[in-house]
Design an enzyme around this catalytic site. Sequence first.
Site, mmCIF file in Angstrom:
data_model
loop_
_atom_site.group_PDB
_atom_site.id
_atom_site.type_symbol
_atom_site.label_atom_id
_atom_site.label_comp_id
_atom_site.label_asym_id
_atom_site.label_seq_id
_atom_site.Cartn_x
_atom_site.Cartn_y
_atom_site.Cartn_z
ATOM 1 N N SER A 176 -4.873 -30.147 6.295
ATOM 2 C CA SER A 176 -4.856 -29.425 7.573
ATOM 3 C C SER A 176 -5.068 -27.922 7.386
ATOM 4 O O SER A 176 -5.692 -27.269 8.211
ATOM 5 C CB SER A 176 -3.519 -29.651 8.286
ATOM 6 O OG SER A 176 -3.348 -31.021 8.567
ATOM 7 N N HIS A 206 -2.774 -23.004 12.135
ATOM 8 C CA HIS A 206 -2.191 -23.613 13.333
ATOM 9 C C HIS A 206 -1.295 -22.641 14.094
ATOM 10 O O HIS A 206 -0.226 -22.987 14.571
ATOM 11 C CB HIS A 206 -1.423 -24.895 12.983
ATOM 12 C CG HIS A 206 -2.303 -25.988 12.455
ATOM 13 N ND1 HIS A 206 -3.010 -25.872 11.280
ATOM 14 C CD2 HIS A 206 -2.594 -27.228 12.950
ATOM 15 C CE1 HIS A 206 -3.696 -26.979 11.073
ATOM 16 N NE2 HIS A 206 -3.476 -27.821 12.059
ATOM 17 N N ARG A 237 -9.162 -21.747 9.840
ATOM 18 C CA ARG A 237 -8.492 -22.437 8.724
ATOM 19 C C ARG A 237 -9.523 -23.046 7.775
ATOM 20 O O ARG A 237 -9.330 -23.073 6.567
ATOM 21 C CB ARG A 237 -7.535 -23.511 9.247
ATOM 22 C CG ARG A 237 -8.199 -24.576 10.085
ATOM 23 C CD ARG A 237 -7.241 -25.690 10.460
ATOM 24 N NE ARG A 237 -7.811 -26.546 11.470
ATOM 25 C CZ ARG A 237 -7.660 -27.867 11.513
ATOM 26 N NH1 ARG A 237 -6.931 -28.474 10.604
ATOM 27 N NH2 ARG A 237 -8.208 -28.579 12.471
ATOM 28 N N GLU A 267 9.081 -25.610 2.744
ATOM 29 C CA GLU A 267 8.309 -24.379 2.894
ATOM 30 C C GLU A 267 9.030 -23.160 2.342
ATOM 31 O O GLU A 267 8.419 -22.265 1.754
ATOM 32 C CB GLU A 267 7.956 -24.161 4.373
ATOM 33 C CG GLU A 267 7.048 -25.245 4.974
ATOM 34 C CD GLU A 267 7.789 -26.527 5.369
ATOM 35 O OE1 GLU A 267 9.044 -26.543 5.327
ATOM 36 O OE2 GLU A 267 7.125 -27.507 5.730
ATOM 37 N N PHE A 316 6.121 -22.759 10.370
ATOM 38 C CA PHE A 316 6.967 -22.930 9.188
ATOM 39 C C PHE A 316 6.882 -21.711 8.265
ATOM 40 O O PHE A 316 7.871 -21.330 7.639
ATOM 41 C CB PHE A 316 6.565 -24.200 8.436
ATOM 42 C CG PHE A 316 6.491 -25.411 9.327
ATOM 43 C CD1 PHE A 316 7.544 -25.726 10.175
ATOM 44 C CD2 PHE A 316 5.374 -26.221 9.341
ATOM 45 C CE1 PHE A 316 7.475 -26.835 11.018
ATOM 46 C CE2 PHE A 316 5.294 -27.333 10.177
ATOM 47 C CZ PHE A 316 6.343 -27.638 11.015
ATOM 48 N N ASP A 328 0.176 -31.318 19.679
ATOM 49 C CA ASP A 328 1.476 -31.381 19.001
ATOM 50 C C ASP A 328 2.587 -30.693 19.804
ATOM 51 O O ASP A 328 3.772 -30.960 19.602
ATOM 52 C CB ASP A 328 1.395 -30.754 17.600
ATOM 53 C CG ASP A 328 0.896 -31.753 16.559
ATOM 54 O OD1 ASP A 328 0.756 -32.942 16.905
ATOM 55 O OD2 ASP A 328 0.642 -31.339 15.423
#
Lengths: 280, 313
Positions: free
Chosen positions: B33, B105, B7, B54, B79, B113
């Site tokens: 993020s 992610h 990322r 989203e 998402f 999470d």
Amino acid sequence: MNKETETRLKLYAVRMRKLILEGIYRAQSGHPGGSLSCTDILAYLYGEKMRVNPEKPEDPDRDHFVLSKGHCAPALYSALALRGFFAPDELDGLRSCGSMLQGHPCMSHIPGVDMSTGSLGQGIATAVGMAMAGKLDNKTYRVFSVLGDGELQEGEVWEASMAAAHYKLDNLTAFVDFNGLQIDGPNETVMGLGSIPDKFRAFGWHVIEIDGHSFPEIEAAVTEAEGVKGQPTMIIAHTHKGMGVSFMKDQAGWHGAAPNTEQYETAIAELNAVLSALEV
Amino acid sequence: MGKMATRESYGKALAEFGSDERIVVFDADLSKSTYTVTFKKVFPERHFNMGIAEGNMMSVAAGMATTGKICFASTFAIFAAERALEQVRNSIGYPHLNVKVCATHAGITVGEDGASHQCVEDLAIMRAIPGMTVVQPCDGASTRAAIKAAIDTYGPFYVRLGRLAVENVYGEYGDEIPFTIGKANLLRNGKDVTIIATGLMVQQSLAAAKILEAEGVTARVLDMHTIKPIDREAIVAASRETGAVVTAEEHNILGGLGGAVAEVLSEEAPCVLRRVGVRDLFGQSGKPQALIELYGLTPEDVAAAARSAVAAK
């Protein structure tokens, strides 16, 4: 609006209505009710307002249009055909294998269709993207979109509305084709919409309410929207489902049903009578 | 050897290639993020925060792409691929628009999470959308190459990126590496078994190959950075030349890399196959390394699958 323009637009609209019914009748499938209710709005946009060129359908400076209520594709197709994007007899193949005229608008194959739609709520969001691109590139084009009233039940409409206000998209003018009916019946019994004008005002839009079958009112609203700075405009167009065909008017049952031969002939006779009167 | 999360490399690549004014980046309140903030710092006028919405972000990106922009839309994989799936399918996939859905992610190494944020289905889902190119780079240099390829290749992309910092495979971020969409990279040759890996399982598979080598088993390792279109030629060659295949992915074993490889093998060159991945389970909270061990994604797990495949030849 002068009488000559109004008469020309009425002719455009009645010819659209005939093409809509011919297409749906031949296909024995489609959505006449909502197509007929938004016909006058599209007739004004394609017959008078929008800067589009059938010779250059992808001109980057053209005005853009997104039919967010994509199931009313026959209205868009007939408006495009009468504007010269393709031959009106393409409507003969509506919804049939091998025809470019898909059941819902498809930008990949149909000249003049600016966005593929059909899944409710997404069209207005794509119109927001087009309007943001216009701002980014300092383009003078305007973006228009037509939503259904039932479509307002989709959450994405409100996500898109929030974004349109946040990014101050005064180059975006949308209409709610407010005919009050959806597949299962009146909006208010299926899922009450509350005050549509209050909702859009609360979301930061400039709101205008009009008779969606009056060309002078449509024109006045679109002109007013052009003068609004820093806000998108929502024109709540009060309309009648099935407008132009006596037995379809205000009937939820004509949302997604095709006429039989007798009904089709009756409808076309009614429209021909209007056409003859206007042509005099 | 350096470490960097894919990322983070994604954000660097956007900033590096962002002088191309066609590039527009969208985020949904996760720009720190997803690292699209790295692009925003250099090109703020072409970075749009769409808020926590989203599905709308995907449609807006689609609308903007109709005007000739190359749109990048980023959020977490769960998402991007699942909440916004229908927007990706109908507003981006169906009109074949130039939108690059770059999902961070992905997989269980999201860590603490937990399952709600650990996407193990996205490769299967995105692979089923007609015309969608699906890519998962494994390190910084390959992420940079994947983003460059996405910019240079018209059409919808799904790029799967990770949260966890991972060891470099190809060198440092910025190194030019061989990278062609649809062409697997041969990282290590071998004759006994082929390990076909994607994402951070490439590193695990290279480590597995070392374990196997010490046991006298030579493993070919392929970085299958493109899940679709899959490199059929490399898979068929693996079957014919090594006679056993192991797939390794941080994803459900159903429908992702393992599924794609199984389809090719069964149609064109059947051989023994073992799939390493999440075995049809949801994830859970924990440190990434603990989850890698719990869900069977360690080098030893890959090596065990390879031993099993070799024994069944």
